[in-house]
Design an enzyme around this catalytic site. Structure first.
Site, PDB file in Angstrom:
ATOM      1  N   GLY A  14       0.827  -1.206   0.000  1.00  0.00           N
ATOM      2  CA  GLY A  14       0.000   0.000   0.000  1.00  0.00           C
ATOM      3  C   GLY A  14       0.859   1.252   0.000  1.00  0.00           C
ATOM      4  O   GLY A  14       1.906   1.299   0.626  1.00  0.00           O
ATOM      5  N   ARG A  18      -2.848   8.567   2.254  1.00  0.00           N
ATOM      6  CA  ARG A  18      -3.617   9.339   3.240  1.00  0.00           C
ATOM      7  C   ARG A  18      -2.858   9.565   4.537  1.00  0.00           C
ATOM      8  O   ARG A  18      -3.298  10.349   5.388  1.00  0.00           O
ATOM      9  CB  ARG A  18      -4.965   8.663   3.496  1.00  0.00           C
ATOM     10  CG  ARG A  18      -5.981   8.995   2.400  1.00  0.00           C
ATOM     11  CD  ARG A  18      -7.116   8.014   2.358  1.00  0.00           C
ATOM     12  NE  ARG A  18      -7.920   8.055   3.568  1.00  0.00           N
ATOM     13  CZ  ARG A  18      -8.819   7.131   3.884  1.00  0.00           C
ATOM     14  NH1 ARG A  18      -8.999   6.087   3.096  1.00  0.00           N
ATOM     15  NH2 ARG A  18      -9.510   7.242   4.991  1.00  0.00           N
ATOM     16  N   GLU A 158     -17.813  -4.960  -2.901  1.00  0.00           N
ATOM     17  CA  GLU A 158     -17.096  -3.728  -2.547  1.00  0.00           C
ATOM     18  C   GLU A 158     -18.082  -2.570  -2.455  1.00  0.00           C
ATOM     19  O   GLU A 158     -19.059  -2.511  -3.217  1.00  0.00           O
ATOM     20  CB  GLU A 158     -16.004  -3.424  -3.578  1.00  0.00           C
ATOM     21  CG  GLU A 158     -14.783  -4.310  -3.459  1.00  0.00           C
ATOM     22  CD  GLU A 158     -14.184  -4.311  -2.062  1.00  0.00           C
ATOM     23  OE1 GLU A 158     -13.616  -3.286  -1.654  1.00  0.00           O
ATOM     24  OE2 GLU A 158     -14.302  -5.330  -1.361  1.00  0.00           O
ATOM     25  N   LYS A 337      21.418   8.092  32.315  1.00  0.00           N
ATOM     26  CA  LYS A 337      21.687   7.638  30.946  1.00  0.00           C
ATOM     27  C   LYS A 337      22.861   6.690  31.004  1.00  0.00           C
ATOM     28  O   LYS A 337      23.897   7.056  31.559  1.00  0.00           O
ATOM     29  CB  LYS A 337      21.993   8.815  30.029  1.00  0.00           C
ATOM     30  CG  LYS A 337      21.978   8.429  28.585  1.00  0.00           C
ATOM     31  CD  LYS A 337      23.147   8.797  27.714  1.00  0.00           C
ATOM     32  CE  LYS A 337      24.520   8.672  28.239  1.00  0.00           C
ATOM     33  NZ  LYS A 337      25.587   8.963  27.290  1.00  0.00           N
TER      34      LYS A 337
HETATM   35  C1  UD1 Z   1     -10.099  -3.946   1.301  1.00  0.00           C
HETATM   36  C2  UD1 Z   1     -11.156  -4.947   0.841  1.00  0.00           C
HETATM   37  C3  UD1 Z   1     -12.514  -4.568   1.428  1.00  0.00           C
HETATM   38  C4  UD1 Z   1     -12.407  -4.535   2.928  1.00  0.00           C
HETATM   39  C5  UD1 Z   1     -11.276  -3.575   3.369  1.00  0.00           C
HETATM   40  C6  UD1 Z   1     -11.031  -3.701   4.859  1.00  0.00           C
HETATM   41  C7  UD1 Z   1     -10.497  -5.740  -1.385  1.00  0.00           C
HETATM   42  C8  UD1 Z   1     -10.706  -5.591  -2.847  1.00  0.00           C
HETATM   43  N1  UD1 Z   1     -11.240  -4.951  -0.619  1.00  0.00           N
HETATM   44  O1  UD1 Z   1     -10.479  -2.664   0.768  1.00  0.00           O
HETATM   45  O2  UD1 Z   1     -13.496  -5.527   1.055  1.00  0.00           O
HETATM   46  O3  UD1 Z   1     -13.630  -4.137   3.487  1.00  0.00           O
HETATM   47  O4  UD1 Z   1     -10.033  -3.926   2.721  1.00  0.00           O
HETATM   48  O5  UD1 Z   1     -10.102  -2.759   5.295  1.00  0.00           O
HETATM   49  O6  UD1 Z   1      -9.690  -6.558  -0.957  1.00  0.00           O
HETATM   50  N2  UD1 Z   1      -2.670  -3.833  -1.502  1.00  0.00           N
HETATM   51  C9  UD1 Z   1      -1.552  -4.190  -2.220  1.00  0.00           C
HETATM   52  N3  UD1 Z   1      -1.568  -4.037  -3.575  1.00  0.00           N
HETATM   53  C10 UD1 Z   1      -2.649  -3.559  -4.259  1.00  0.00           C
HETATM   54  C11 UD1 Z   1      -3.785  -3.186  -3.513  1.00  0.00           C
HETATM   55  C12 UD1 Z   1      -3.768  -3.335  -2.139  1.00  0.00           C
HETATM   56  O7  UD1 Z   1      -0.567  -4.643  -1.641  1.00  0.00           O
HETATM   57  O8  UD1 Z   1      -2.567  -3.473  -5.484  1.00  0.00           O
HETATM   58  C13 UD1 Z   1      -2.660  -4.016  -0.057  1.00  0.00           C
HETATM   59  C14 UD1 Z   1      -2.682  -2.704   0.719  1.00  0.00           C
HETATM   60  O9  UD1 Z   1      -1.365  -2.325   1.077  1.00  0.00           O
HETATM   61  C15 UD1 Z   1      -3.475  -3.045   1.954  1.00  0.00           C
HETATM   62  C16 UD1 Z   1      -4.407  -4.140   1.474  1.00  0.00           C
HETATM   63  O10 UD1 Z   1      -3.837  -4.688   0.305  1.00  0.00           O
HETATM   64  O11 UD1 Z   1      -2.629  -3.570   2.979  1.00  0.00           O
HETATM   65  C17 UD1 Z   1      -5.834  -3.632   1.218  1.00  0.00           C
HETATM   66  O12 UD1 Z   1      -5.830  -2.659   0.199  1.00  0.00           O
HETATM   67  P1  UD1 Z   1      -6.706  -1.353   0.297  1.00  0.00           P
HETATM   68  O13 UD1 Z   1      -6.491  -0.580  -0.941  1.00  0.00           O
HETATM   69  O14 UD1 Z   1      -6.475  -0.685   1.619  1.00  0.00           O
HETATM   70  O15 UD1 Z   1      -8.164  -1.984   0.214  1.00  0.00           O
HETATM   71  P2  UD1 Z   1      -9.506  -1.378   0.790  1.00  0.00           P
HETATM   72  O16 UD1 Z   1     -10.087  -0.444  -0.212  1.00  0.00           O
HETATM   73  O17 UD1 Z   1      -9.268  -0.888   2.161  1.00  0.00           O
END
Ligand code: UD1
Ligand code: MG
Length: 452
Positions: A14, A18, A158, A337
């Protein structure tokens, strides 16, 4: 416990825009440990040793955190951020090693408990191909929703793709999942990107599995255990939840916290039995406190060991590399210290003791300072057992004060003091009888004559 061969895939690619930070989101810390570190630690506690972490490109910082906390974990780079299903496939090589179970975790969901991971794994044993982890959300906005029929998970929708009716569902997706290892890659490979964000959603694995006539189910965890951290406000909420857990743990293990909500722990703080911690105390990393220690209000302690029966504070600052011996007393406005304080020694008021060894039963008077730094190097002060340092003394290091020696108050000590010697290093006191009366009389004369 299941003896099935399991691999955990931790998604940590990620960007965390934000967070508005120069540091990647997953390295932001809670109770002194990165969010990624918490997830890796939970896996360790859940006895899951095979771990694959998916990170973003050019993230040497994230890779080195993994290297130091879970050196055996494999690291995979997701070069483009095309969704959670796409991210998992970056770890294809590891997942393809004939596992019975694949667990998917998010590095930005750090409060997950080992018991929940165990429950998800056992649920796979009922023949489910996919077990998703859900929670009852206080505010479901933004989360994927679970569409269920009894114990069967029909789909995860979603938020952006959900209908009005589906958005009313409060049972939400945490993102964490357990997947049958024999079918995981086949199922994830079949996921498309026909959705509002044109992303490969891992959540679509439920639809795909059902199309393959596979069983899909879910587990439920408390919302606090599966909260995701996307911004600094959520980071603060997660910190509070974690601190509450650490406070409870300290009390369960036999420490008294007069006002728990004002005491801040590090993830690794160790408190003995019958320790009393007064309000507004902060523990930094690597603190070990022995049995029956009293930590008075407003003390700040990091990387230090406090032996049994010692007392610290109020308003003490114990900095890295310090050891407080059994029954020793560190009083108010004292800073240590890299100081090793012997058993029963007393430093009761207003001192700085740095780079020092203080012998057992020594008494360090109020205002004593070790002058340990010349602007370039640090030097050591050694004070022998039972020595008595008079108030307001400066000990200019490197310096040794022998056992049983006395230092007169107000001394600036620059030369070694032998055992049992008295050293006084200050201006000699002079005395003039009647000087006060003479001074007043002369000054009044001057004033009358109009002189300055
Ligand atoms: C995701 C879930 C959603 C859930 C929510 C809970 C999916 C599609 N959606 O949404 O159903 O309610 O988490 O918090 O799974 N990441 C990657 N590579 C990518 C995209 C994401 O490594 O290409 C990782 C992010 O770093 C993060 C996690 O996957 O740790 C979730 O990704 P994020 O974009 O935060 O998904 P949400 O929209 O929060
Ligand atoms: Mg998220």
């Amino acid at each position: 416990m299941t003896d099935k061969k399991c691999i955990a895939v931790v998604l940590a690619a990620g960007e965390g825009t934000r967070m508005k930070s120069d540091m990647p989101k997953v390295l932001h810390s809670l109770a002194g440990r990165s969010m990624l570190g918490h997830v890796l630690n939970t896996l360790h506690e859940a006895d899951i040793t095979d771990i694959a972490v998916v990170i973003g490109p050019n993230r040497d910082d994230v890779a080195s955190e993994i290297g130091s906390l879970a050196p055996k974990a494999s690291i995979h780079v997701q070069t483009e951020r095309l969704g959670t299903a796409h991210a998992i496939l970056a770890a294809r090589e590891s997942i393809g090693q004939n596992y019975d179970q694949v667990l998917v975790l998010f590095a930005d969901t750090p409060l997950i408990e080992p018991a929940t991971l165990r429950a998800m794994r056992s649920r796979l044993d009922d023949g489910s191909a996919v077990v998703a982890l859900g929670f009852e959300a206080e505010n479901p906005h933004g989360y994927g929703r679970f569409l269920v029929d009894g114990a069967t998970l029909l789909a995860i929708r979603e938020h952006k793709d959900a209908s009005e009716a589906e958005r009313k569902v409060s049972l939400c997706n945490s993102g964490l999942m357990a997947i049958d290892g024999k079918r995981a890659l086949e199922l994830i490979d079949s996921i498309g990107n026909q959705n509002a964000q044109k992303e490969y959603y891992l959540t679509d694995i439920v639809d795909v599995a059902r199309q393959h006539s596979a069983k899909t189910s879910y587990e439920i965890a408390p919302e606090a255990d599966v909260m995701g951290v996307n911004d600094r406000a959520q980071l603060a909420v997660a910190e509070r939840i974690l601190q509450d857990r650490l406070r409870k743990k300290a009390m369960v293990n036999g420490a008294s916290l007069a006002d728990p909500s004002t005491v801040y722990f590090s993830h690794d703080t160790v408190l003995g039995r019958d320790v009393v911690v007064e309000p507004n105390v902060v523990f930094g990393p690597k603190v070990v406190v022995g049995d029956k220690v009293q930590i008075h209000a407003f003390s700040h302690i990091e990387d230090a060991t406090i032996a049994p029966h010692a007392s610290v504070g109020p308003f003490a600052r114990i900095r890295p590399g310090s050891k407080v011996g059994e029954g020793a007393k560190i009083g108010n406005f004292v800073e240590l210290k890299k100081a090793d304080i012997g058993a029963g020694a007393k430093i009761s008021h207003l001192s700085y003791i740095g780079d020092a060894d203080v012998g057992a039963e020594a008494n360090i008077g109020a205002g004593t300072i070790t002058c340990n730094y010349d602007g370039f190097f640090k030097y050591k002060t050694v004070i022998g057992e039972g020595a008595f340092i008079g108030a307001n003394s400066s000990l200019v290091a490197p310096i040794t004060i022998g056992a049983g020696a006395y230092v007169g108050s107000g001394s600036v000590i620059t030369k070694e003091v032998a055992p049992d010697q008295l050293a006084v290093a200050r201006g000699k006191q002079m005395a003039k009888d009647g000087w006060g009366a003479q001074f007043r009389a002369a000054s009044q004369e001057k004033k009358k004559a109009g002189k300055a």
